[in-house]
Design an enzyme around this catalytic site. Structure first.
Site, PDB file in Angstrom:
ATOM      1  CB  CYS A 111      -0.929  -0.024   1.217  1.00  0.00           C
ATOM      2  SG  CYS A 111      -1.951   1.456   1.420  1.00  0.00           S
TER       3      CYS A 111
ATOM      4  N   PRO B 196       0.036   4.342  -0.730  1.00  0.00           N
ATOM      5  CG  PRO B 196      -2.061   4.632  -1.744  1.00  0.00           C
ATOM      6  CD  PRO B 196      -0.927   3.668  -1.644  1.00  0.00           C
ATOM      7  CB  CYS B 197      -0.092   2.658   3.911  1.00  0.00           C
ATOM      8  SG  CYS B 197      -1.686   1.825   3.635  1.00  0.00           S
ATOM      9  CD1 TRP B 198       4.102   1.921   2.174  1.00  0.00           C
ATOM     10  CD2 TRP B 198       5.351   2.362   3.986  1.00  0.00           C
ATOM     11  NE1 TRP B 198       4.323   0.735   2.825  1.00  0.00           N
ATOM     12  CE2 TRP B 198       5.085   0.972   3.943  1.00  0.00           C
ATOM     13  CE3 TRP B 198       6.118   2.868   5.026  1.00  0.00           C
ATOM     14  CZ2 TRP B 198       5.563   0.086   4.904  1.00  0.00           C
ATOM     15  CZ3 TRP B 198       6.601   1.998   5.992  1.00  0.00           C
ATOM     16  CH2 TRP B 198       6.321   0.618   5.923  1.00  0.00           C
TER      17      TRP B 198
END
Length: 219
Positions: free
Chosen positions: A101, A103-105
């Site tokens: 993911c 976008p999580c980072w």
């Protein structure tokens, strides 16, 4: 002379094709009704809270007012990090999906970029938790130049304590996108599980996140 056939008293007439079809249709309706009912029960097991921006997020358990479950996990250097290490500080736990993911980072990147706003909101530290191996997390955080502690929870033991793996796109095999604010005494004062159905949100702008926190935090 015509013959009249007399059926034995205990003989039964076989159901017609139409009757059999009706039987199966009624059976299917009952099954669907049960499934929908169960879905309604489980999908409402976590409350839904309007955010400051007008969207909604789930609030799972343990939630505001409850004690945050203790944990100890390895960070990217192999050091064991415990929630107890943050006693006396307000810490924002960020459970996220992990290497699959991006976008999580990017979420961590944005939080670090807006560190002044985060601190002004009363947050002393951010700790992220995901299920990937510590060595792979170390490579990812190194490549992105991130300084936020990211802890490895490979068997989901901590994630399950917080039910953070109930709000994502990967079923229960990974975390979703959950934020849990823990006060200096280890009590949860705010929780937002953004990653669940139907939107599966995996990135929240920092201003929205902090507005939701200010709007929903329980003193």
């Amino acid at each position: 002379m015509s013959r009249t056939t007399i059926r034995p008293a205990n003989s039964r007439t076989k159901p017609s094709t139409r009757q059999r079809t009706l039987f199966w249709v009624l059976g299917a309706v009952v099954v669907i009704g049960v499934v929908v009912g169960l879905y309604a029960i489980f999908s409402t097991s976590a409350s839904s809270t309007p955010s400051a921006s007008g969207t909604t997020y789930a609030v799972g358990q343990p939630g505001p007012g409850q004690t945050a479950p203790a944990f100890t996990l390895a960070d990217t250097t192999g050091k064991q990090v415990s929630l107890a290490d943050y006693h006396g500080k307000t810490v924002l736990l960020y459970f996220q999906e992990g290497l699959s993911c991006q976008p999580c980072w990017d979420q961590i990147t944005s939080l670090e970029a807006d560190a002044t706003k985060v601190q002004a909101a009363g947050i002393d530290a951010i700790v992220s938790i995901t299920s990937d191996p510590a060595n792979l997390i170390a490579q990812k955080t190194g490549d992105m130049g991130l300084t936020t502690p990211v802890l490895s929870d490979p068997d989901l033991a901590v994630s399950q304590k917080y039910e953070a793996n109930q709000y994502g796109m990967m079923g229960t095999s990974r975390d979703g996108h959950s934020f849990i604010l823990v006060d200096p005494d280890g009590r949860i004062t705010w929780r937002a599980d953004y990653g669940g159905a139907p939107n599966y949100t995996m990135f929240v702008p920092v201003d929205q996140l902090l507005a939701d926190l200010q709007h929903g935090a329980k003193p």
